[in-house]
Design an enzyme around this catalytic site. Structure first.
Site, mmCIF file in Angstrom:
data_model
loop_
_atom_site.group_PDB
_atom_site.id
_atom_site.type_symbol
_atom_site.label_atom_id
_atom_site.label_comp_id
_atom_site.label_asym_id
_atom_site.label_seq_id
_atom_site.Cartn_x
_atom_site.Cartn_y
_atom_site.Cartn_z
ATOM 1 N N SER A 199 0.910 -1.278 0.038
ATOM 2 C CA SER A 199 0.182 -0.196 0.008
ATOM 3 C C SER A 199 0.990 1.208 -0.007
ATOM 4 C CB SER A 199 -0.965 -0.049 1.268
ATOM 5 O OG SER A 199 -1.566 1.236 1.272
ATOM 6 N N TYR B 158 -1.903 -1.006 10.033
ATOM 7 C CA TYR B 158 -1.789 -1.652 8.659
ATOM 8 C C TYR B 158 -0.761 -1.287 7.851
ATOM 9 C CZ TYR B 158 -3.846 -1.586 4.037
ATOM 10 O OH TYR B 158 -4.188 -1.740 2.508
#
Length: 208
Positions: free
Chosen positions: A141, A154
């Site tokens: 990401s 995350y």
């Protein structure tokens, strides 16, 4: 193209969002696709029907990747259906955002389990079972490089995936298996939109 010649892929979290788009594209390129899902059976079955109606080959495989035993079962199902596995796309993931001081043990554990532990297990199976000249694509990401507030856990899971990607690429290079990670920015999927206000979505989109 004969069944023996046709390449075959596994896409984790493939029933919706980015995973479903990947499965469709692979099928369009003549690749047989095993579409993994955890709970989205109806969506996975509908996607299989779409691919088959267009002349492709697809299989829906239920496997909760948080369960340590299911990676092997997922690969078994794909091999039994298609005879081999050439491609793995590690797309499944969860995202739970909160300031680090407010992150619960449960939210931390869920993200580690799905975003990191399940990727490790699927990579281990792929390293053992992918055909020579195969392809592995892991999802990271853009938040790994942005260090935005509330993304600590995350981003940490995705940074770990990138580290494993680099190492596994070196370990599998002699078999001509490439291992890459891609790090998308914001994509309008349920994973991204859940829990965000319209104002937050607009602000993040404006960062592109």
């Amino acid at each position: 193209m004969t069944t023996q010649q046709q390449r075959a892929a596994i896409v984790t979290g493939g029933s919706r969002g980015i995973g479903a788009a990947i499965a469709r594209r692979l099928a369009q390129d003549g690749i047989a696709v095993a579409i993994n899902y955890a709970t989205g059976k109806a969506a996975a079955d509908a996607l299989v029907e779409q691919i088959q109606a267009a002349g492709g080959r697809a299989l829906a495989v239920q496997a909760d990747l948080a369960d340590p035993t299911t990676a092997e079962q997922l690969f078994d199902a794909a091999e039994n259906a298609f005879g081999k596995i050439d491609i793995l796309v590690n797309n499944a993931g969860v995202m739970e955002l909160a300031p680090l001081a407010e992150m619960s043990d449960q939210a931390f554990a869920r993200q580690i389990s799905i975003n990191l532990e399940s990727v490790f297990r699927s990579l281990r199976e792929a390293a053992r079972r992918l055909c020579e000249g195969g392809r592995i694509v892991n999802f990271s990401s853009s938040v790994v490089g942005l260090y935005q507030p509330t993304y600590s856990v995350y981003a940490a899971t995705k940074a770990a995936v990138e580290a494993m990607t680099h190492v596994l690429a070196k370990e599998l290079g002699s078999r001509r298996i490439t291992v890459n990670a891609i790090a998308p920015g914001p994509v309008e999927t349920r994973l991204f939109l859940d829990g965000k206000s319209e104002q937050q979505v607009r602000a993040i989109a404006a960062m592109n």
